[in-house]
Motif scaffolding. Structure first.
Motif, PDB file in Angstrom:
ATOM      1  N   LYS A 130       0.831  -1.212   0.000  1.00 55.47           N
ATOM      2  CA  LYS A 130       0.000   0.000   0.000  1.00 55.47           C
ATOM      3  C   LYS A 130       0.860   1.254   0.000  1.00 55.47           C
ATOM      4  CE  LYS A 130      -3.933  -2.196   2.289  1.00 55.47           C
ATOM      5  NZ  LYS A 130      -4.736  -2.319   3.535  1.00 55.47           N
ATOM      6  N   LEU A 131       1.916   1.267   0.805  1.00 55.67           N
ATOM      7  CA  LEU A 131       2.787   2.440   0.863  1.00 55.67           C
ATOM      8  C   LEU A 131       3.471   2.698  -0.483  1.00 55.67           C
ATOM      9  CD1 LEU A 131       4.521   2.015   4.344  1.00 55.67           C
ATOM     10  CD2 LEU A 131       2.975   3.866   3.660  1.00 55.67           C
ATOM     11  N   GLU A 132       4.013   1.639  -1.079  1.00 56.99           N
ATOM     12  CA  GLU A 132       4.732   1.810  -2.334  1.00 56.99           C
ATOM     13  C   GLU A 132       3.781   2.188  -3.469  1.00 56.99           C
ATOM     14  OE1 GLU A 132       7.900   2.006  -2.699  1.00 56.99           O
ATOM     15  OE2 GLU A 132       8.446   1.382  -0.686  1.00 56.99           O
ATOM     16  N   ALA A 133       2.591   1.621  -3.492  1.00 62.27           N
ATOM     17  CA  ALA A 133       1.607   1.986  -4.516  1.00 62.27           C
ATOM     18  C   ALA A 133       1.212   3.461  -4.380  1.00 62.27           C
ATOM     19  CB  ALA A 133       0.383   1.084  -4.420  1.00 62.27           C
ATOM     20  N   ALA A 134       1.065   3.928  -3.144  1.00 62.23           N
ATOM     21  CA  ALA A 134       0.733   5.331  -2.914  1.00 62.23           C
ATOM     22  C   ALA A 134       1.866   6.244  -3.359  1.00 62.23           C
ATOM     23  CB  ALA A 134       0.410   5.558  -1.442  1.00 62.23           C
ATOM     24  N   ARG A 135       3.099   5.801  -3.158  1.00 61.37           N
ATOM     25  CA  ARG A 135       4.248   6.604  -3.573  1.00 61.37           C
ATOM     26  C   ARG A 135       4.334   6.712  -5.093  1.00 61.37           C
ATOM     27  NH1 ARG A 135       7.828   3.678   1.088  1.00 61.37           N
ATOM     28  NH2 ARG A 135       7.412   5.195   2.751  1.00 61.37           N
ATOM     29  N   ILE A 136       3.955   5.648  -5.786  1.00 58.72           N
ATOM     30  CA  ILE A 136       3.883   5.737  -7.245  1.00 58.72           C
ATOM     31  C   ILE A 136       2.838   6.781  -7.638  1.00 58.72           C
ATOM     32  CG2 ILE A 136       3.235   4.516  -9.357  1.00 58.72           C
ATOM     33  CD1 ILE A 136       4.480   1.998  -8.167  1.00 58.72           C
ATOM     34  N   GLY A 137       1.716   6.797  -6.942  1.00 54.70           N
ATOM     35  CA  GLY A 137       0.685   7.800  -7.210  1.00 54.70           C
ATOM     36  C   GLY A 137       1.201   9.219  -7.053  1.00 54.70           C
ATOM     37  N   LYS A 138       2.045   9.444  -6.068  1.00 48.40           N
ATOM     38  CA  LYS A 138       2.623  10.779  -5.885  1.00 48.40           C
ATOM     39  C   LYS A 138       3.536  11.148  -7.054  1.00 48.40           C
ATOM     40  CE  LYS A 138       2.367  10.866  -0.831  1.00 48.40           C
ATOM     41  NZ  LYS A 138       3.134  10.922   0.453  1.00 48.40           N
ATOM     42  N   CYS A 139       4.231  10.160  -7.568  1.00 51.21           N
ATOM     43  CA  CYS A 139       5.067  10.406  -8.752  1.00 51.21           C
ATOM     44  C   CYS A 139       4.215  10.742  -9.967  1.00 51.21           C
ATOM     45  CB  CYS A 139       5.947   9.193  -9.041  1.00 51.21           C
ATOM     46  SG  CYS A 139       7.205   8.874  -7.784  1.00 51.21           S
ATOM     47  N   TYR A 140       3.083  10.043 -10.110  1.00 51.50           N
ATOM     48  CA  TYR A 140       2.165  10.369 -11.195  1.00 51.50           C
ATOM     49  C   TYR A 140       1.690  11.815 -11.077  1.00 51.50           C
ATOM     50  CZ  TYR A 140       1.522   5.313 -12.171  1.00 51.50           C
ATOM     51  OH  TYR A 140       1.688   3.991 -12.498  1.00 51.50           O
ATOM     52  N   ALA A 141       1.403  12.240  -9.855  1.00 52.90           N
ATOM     53  CA  ALA A 141       0.942  13.614  -9.647  1.00 52.90           C
ATOM     54  C   ALA A 141       2.009  14.623 -10.072  1.00 52.90           C
ATOM     55  CB  ALA A 141       0.564  13.818  -8.177  1.00 52.90           C
ATOM     56  N   ALA A 142       3.272  14.301  -9.821  1.00 51.19           N
ATOM     57  CA  ALA A 142       4.363  15.187 -10.243  1.00 51.19           C
ATOM     58  C   ALA A 142       4.441  15.272 -11.765  1.00 51.19           C
ATOM     59  CB  ALA A 142       5.681  14.690  -9.667  1.00 51.19           C
ATOM     60  N   LYS A 177      -2.799   2.469 -11.080  1.00 50.68           N
ATOM     61  CA  LYS A 177      -3.335   2.919 -12.366  1.00 50.68           C
ATOM     62  C   LYS A 177      -3.216   4.432 -12.512  1.00 50.68           C
ATOM     63  CE  LYS A 177      -6.484  -1.017 -12.726  1.00 50.68           C
ATOM     64  NZ  LYS A 177      -7.896  -1.469 -12.841  1.00 50.68           N
ATOM     65  N   ILE A 178      -3.203   4.878 -13.772  1.00 57.34           N
ATOM     66  CA  ILE A 178      -3.079   6.319 -14.025  1.00 57.34           C
ATOM     67  C   ILE A 178      -4.447   6.975 -14.215  1.00 57.34           C
ATOM     68  CG2 ILE A 178      -0.737   6.186 -14.932  1.00 57.34           C
ATOM     69  CD1 ILE A 178      -1.859   6.333 -17.751  1.00 57.34           C
ATOM     70  N   ASP A 179      -5.507   6.250 -13.912  1.00 55.95           N
ATOM     71  CA  ASP A 179      -6.842   6.844 -13.947  1.00 55.95           C
ATOM     72  C   ASP A 179      -6.873   8.070 -13.030  1.00 55.95           C
ATOM     73  OD1 ASP A 179      -7.274   4.576 -15.356  1.00 55.95           O
ATOM     74  OD2 ASP A 179      -8.677   3.657 -13.959  1.00 55.95           O
ATOM     75  N   GLY A 180      -7.470   9.136 -13.496  1.00 60.74           N
ATOM     76  CA  GLY A 180      -7.552  10.340 -12.684  1.00 60.74           C
ATOM     77  C   GLY A 180      -6.442  11.335 -12.951  1.00 60.74           C
ATOM     78  N   TYR A 181      -5.533  10.994 -13.846  1.00 57.24           N
ATOM     79  CA  TYR A 181      -4.456  11.908 -14.255  1.00 57.24           C
ATOM     80  C   TYR A 181      -4.575  12.105 -15.767  1.00 57.24           C
ATOM     81  CZ  TYR A 181      -2.543  10.554  -9.703  1.00 57.24           C
ATOM     82  OH  TYR A 181      -2.367  10.310  -8.367  1.00 57.24           O
ATOM     83  N   PRO A 182      -5.481  12.969 -16.209  1.00 54.81           N
ATOM     84  CA  PRO A 182      -5.804  13.055 -17.648  1.00 54.81           C
ATOM     85  C   PRO A 182      -4.634  13.470 -18.529  1.00 54.81           C
ATOM     86  CG  PRO A 182      -6.832  14.853 -16.414  1.00 54.81           C
ATOM     87  CD  PRO A 182      -6.316  13.890 -15.406  1.00 54.81           C
ATOM     88  N   LEU A 183      -3.805  14.383 -18.068  1.00 50.71           N
ATOM     89  CA  LEU A 183      -2.655  14.795 -18.877  1.00 50.71           C
ATOM     90  C   LEU A 183      -1.637  13.664 -18.976  1.00 50.71           C
ATOM     91  CD1 LEU A 183      -2.149  18.450 -17.568  1.00 50.71           C
ATOM     92  CD2 LEU A 183      -3.385  17.687 -19.613  1.00 50.71           C
ATOM     93  N   LEU A 184      -1.448  12.974 -17.872  1.00 47.92           N
ATOM     94  CA  LEU A 184      -0.535  11.837 -17.873  1.00 47.92           C
ATOM     95  C   LEU A 184      -1.054  10.730 -18.784  1.00 47.92           C
ATOM     96  CD1 LEU A 184       1.982  10.441 -16.690  1.00 47.92           C
ATOM     97  CD2 LEU A 184       0.544   9.661 -14.790  1.00 47.92           C
ATOM     98  N   GLU A 185      -2.342  10.470 -18.732  1.00 49.40           N
ATOM     99  CA  GLU A 185      -2.919   9.439 -19.601  1.00 49.40           C
ATOM    100  C   GLU A 185      -2.712   9.777 -21.072  1.00 49.40           C
ATOM    101  OE1 GLU A 185      -6.670   7.220 -18.487  1.00 49.40           O
ATOM    102  OE2 GLU A 185      -6.966   9.077 -17.358  1.00 49.40           O
ATOM    103  N   ALA A 186      -2.971  11.024 -21.441  1.00 47.48           N
ATOM    104  CA  ALA A 186      -2.818  11.431 -22.842  1.00 47.48           C
ATOM    105  C   ALA A 186      -1.363  11.347 -23.280  1.00 47.48           C
ATOM    106  CB  ALA A 186      -3.355  12.848 -23.034  1.00 47.48           C
ATOM    107  N   TRP A 187      -0.461  11.796 -22.414  1.00 48.42           N
ATOM    108  CA  TRP A 187       0.987  11.700 -22.709  1.00 48.42           C
ATOM    109  C   TRP A 187       1.403  10.248 -22.856  1.00 48.42           C
ATOM    110  CZ3 TRP A 187       4.435   9.355 -19.211  1.00 48.42           C
ATOM    111  CH2 TRP A 187       5.797   9.487 -19.515  1.00 48.42           C
ATOM    112  N   TYR A 188       0.933   9.398 -21.961  1.00 46.08           N
ATOM    113  CA  TYR A 188       1.315   7.993 -22.001  1.00 46.08           C
ATOM    114  C   TYR A 188       0.846   7.341 -23.302  1.00 46.08           C
ATOM    115  CZ  TYR A 188       1.995   3.166 -20.577  1.00 46.08           C
ATOM    116  OH  TYR A 188       2.411   1.854 -20.524  1.00 46.08           O
TER     117      TYR A 188
END
Length: 218
Positions: A130-142, A177-188
């Motif tokens: 859970k901690l590591e998955a949340a940390r990936i989410g923070k990277c997605y936000a960046a 998942k990158i759901d909820g990060y629309p710019l990241l999804e489009a870039w990906y």
């Protein structure tokens, strides 16, 4: 002609170097290794003392660490415009995002260990997952923040920053998942549509990850 050999294991960090080599459009050979103890052989440790991939042999030199390989290859083959040279206005940003990719990947590696390398359920830690998955989410936000007003991570367009972080997001999506990060999804979608990315994917039946997404146990 430059003699290049990449030591690679499917869906690992070496995929980042493989993708970049395809983008550079230079001739190279690939030696594929199984993910496991064979990377601890004396022969392979002479190439990469950590017993990991990648290792890149190029004209008698051997490099390891994907960030170093990325910088070296971009400097060696500047005509591909995948790097940004010293003195370029985007040099600092290029360095930051090339190396931020490994910040993401360290969390992916921890989750790969939990979900793939540890075979028994009692060895795994739901808290770590859970901690590591949340940390990936923070990277997605960046990344989402960086992509405000941009199609790619640099204003000038596609570069090795997108390759480096693109692989990391490819790996990370097995766990967060990158759901909820629309710019990241489009870039990906843009970066993974590139032929060089497609060429770096594992053949059918040779994946490291046995499934596309790993649920975190409750």
């Amino acid at each position: 002609m430059t003699d290049i050999t990449l030591h690679h294991a499917h869906q690992t960090r070496s995929m980042r170097s493989l993708w970049l080599l395809h983008e550079l459009r230079v001739p190279f050979k690939t030696v594929v290794h199984a993910f496991g103890k064979n990377l601890r052989s004396a022969e392979y440790l002479a190439l990469n003392p950590s017993g990991r991939v990648p290792a890149l042999e190029i004209d008698g030199e051997t490099l390891f660490e994907t960030g170093a390989i990325t910088q070296y290859l971009c400097e060696r083959f500047p005509e591909a415009n995948m790097g940004r040279a010293a003195g370029d206005p985007e040099r600092a940003s290029w360095l930051v995002w090339v190396h931020f990719a490994e910040t993401i990947t360290q969390h992916c590696a921890a989750l790969t260990q939990q979900h793939v390398a540890l075979y028994e359920d009692h060895m795994r830690s739901p808290i770590v997952m859970k901690l590591e998955a949340a940390r990936i989410g923070k990277c997605y936000a960046a990344l989402e923040e960086r992509l405000q007003g941009r199609d790619y991570l640099l204003d000038s367009g596609f570069s090795a920053t997108d390759v480096s972080c693109g692989y990391s997001v490819y790996s990370g999506q097995h766990f967060t998942k990158i759901d909820g990060y629309p710019l990241l999804e489009a870039w990906y979608q843009r970066v993974t549509a590139r032929p060089a990315f497609q060429a770096s994917l594992p053949p059918v039946g040779e994946r490291l990850y046995p499934q596309d997404f790993f649920e975190i146990p409750s």
